[in-house]
Design an enzyme around this catalytic site. Structure first.
Site, mmCIF file in Angstrom:
data_model
loop_
_atom_site.group_PDB
_atom_site.id
_atom_site.type_symbol
_atom_site.label_atom_id
_atom_site.label_comp_id
_atom_site.label_asym_id
_atom_site.label_seq_id
_atom_site.Cartn_x
_atom_site.Cartn_y
_atom_site.Cartn_z
ATOM 1 N N LYS A 1 0.831 -1.208 0.000
ATOM 2 C CA LYS A 1 0.000 0.000 0.000
ATOM 3 C C LYS A 1 0.869 1.263 0.000
ATOM 4 C CE LYS A 1 -3.788 -2.543 2.103
ATOM 5 N NZ LYS A 1 -4.464 -3.058 3.300
ATOM 6 N N GLN B 1 -4.313 -1.857 9.699
ATOM 7 C CA GLN B 1 -4.323 -3.174 9.050
ATOM 8 C C GLN B 1 -4.974 -4.231 9.956
ATOM 9 O OE1 GLN B 1 -3.454 -3.677 5.904
ATOM 10 N NE2 GLN B 1 -3.734 -5.888 5.908
ATOM 11 N N ASP C 1 -10.601 3.506 4.488
ATOM 12 C CA ASP C 1 -10.659 2.047 4.405
ATOM 13 C C ASP C 1 -12.092 1.552 4.633
ATOM 14 O OD1 ASP C 1 -9.345 -0.413 4.089
ATOM 15 O OD2 ASP C 1 -9.010 -0.645 6.239
#
Ligand code: GUN
Length: 286
Positions: A54, A98, A121
């Site tokens: 990413k 994450q 996200d």
């Protein structure tokens, strides 16, 4: 029948091209780059790899990134304190924490510390509600990427029986909601579903999002179905038994190279959007 293989990298490139253009325009007008902050808790090698992918992609798309690595022994408070700081930091436009985090961490509490305007996200309850009810907000990246793949290959889910295997908050649940918004008839399956083979056999679209290697057998796939494998398992093995499924499906995503690239592309695109919205900088485009 032998399926057409969905080229996730190509679809991701079209999303990234738009993100790159908007990122450049943002930089010109705002005098700084859009910035994604990543938070990685613990030492899971796969998570390290995903976060590195990413941040590398940020660099090649004209975004800044800032990586935070927190010890595997951290408490929920340690992580929420960091996320709170990032939520209040004007130089950060988007926050990615994450998943999965170590077992002692309350993931929901950590996700809820992300301010919705930086939830690029799409993991907060506010983002989920906006997505489910058709409001303004950021979408969960993998589900949104899956919709991009269907659009790119001309699959209109209207009226199609779409079976989602998996019910996680950032993948299974939201992808079912997005398919419903596209007028699909949605069935959710999970580990306790009885007769999974029978339900899959009646599916026009199968979205595998359960994280169990090759749980879904190729022989279960209805001839001509669209198969989207969003499973991420060690060793690049999907949730679908690929070769026999590809014999029966009309379209299928490979693992890797199917869903994964679009997840990252959506994340970066939403980060640029967050930057534009927070700065009030008008841009052209999407
Ligand atoms: N782990 C695997 N996929 C994802 C994702 O889309 N978001 C986060 N935060 N973690 C993930």
């Amino acid at each position: 029948m032998s399926a057409t293989i969905i080229d996730g990298a190509h679809v991701a490139d079209t999303i990234l091209a738009d993100a790159r253009e908007q990122a450049a325009e943002f930089e010109r007008k705002a005098g700084r780059r859009a910035c994604l902050a990543t938070v990685l808790v613990g030492d899971d090698p796969a998570s390290h790899t995903y976060v590195r992918m990413k941040t590398n992609r940020c660099r090649t798309t004209g975004l800044d990134s800032r990586s935070h690595h927190v010890a595997a022994t951290a408490t929920t408070t340690d992580v929420t304190t960091l996320v709170d700081e990032l939520s209040g930091d004007d130089s950060v436009d988007g926050i990615l924490v994450q998943h999965p985090m170590p077992a002692q961490i309350d993931e929901r509490e950590v996700f809820e510390a992300i301010t919705p305007t930086k939830d690029v996200d799409g993991v907060t309850m506010a983002s989920f509600a906006a997505m489910a009810l058709g409001g303004r907000g950021f979408q969960a990246c993998t589900p949104a990427g899956i919709i991009h793949l269907l659009d790119a290959y001309g699959v209109d889910p209207t009226g199609l029986h779409s079976v989602v295997v998996g019910r996680s908050p950032i993948l299974g649940k939201p992808v079912g909601m997005l398919l419903l918004a596209r007028n699909a008839t949605v069935t959710y399956c999970h580990a306790r579903t009885s007769d999974l083979p029978g339900i899959i056999a009646a599916a026009d679209i199968v979205v595998a999002a359960v994280g169990r290697p090759e749980l879904i057998k190729g022989a279960w796939i209805k001839p001509g179905a669209v198969v989207i494998d969003a499973g991420y398992n060690p060793g690049n093995i999907g949730d679908v038994e690929y070769a026999p499924a590809a014999e029966r499906a009309s379209l299928i995503t490979p693992v890797p190279g199917g869903v994964g690239p679009t997840t990252i592309a959506v994340l970066l695109h939403q980060t640029v959007t967050a930057a534009v919205q927070s700065a009030g900088v008008p841009t052209t485009g999407v």
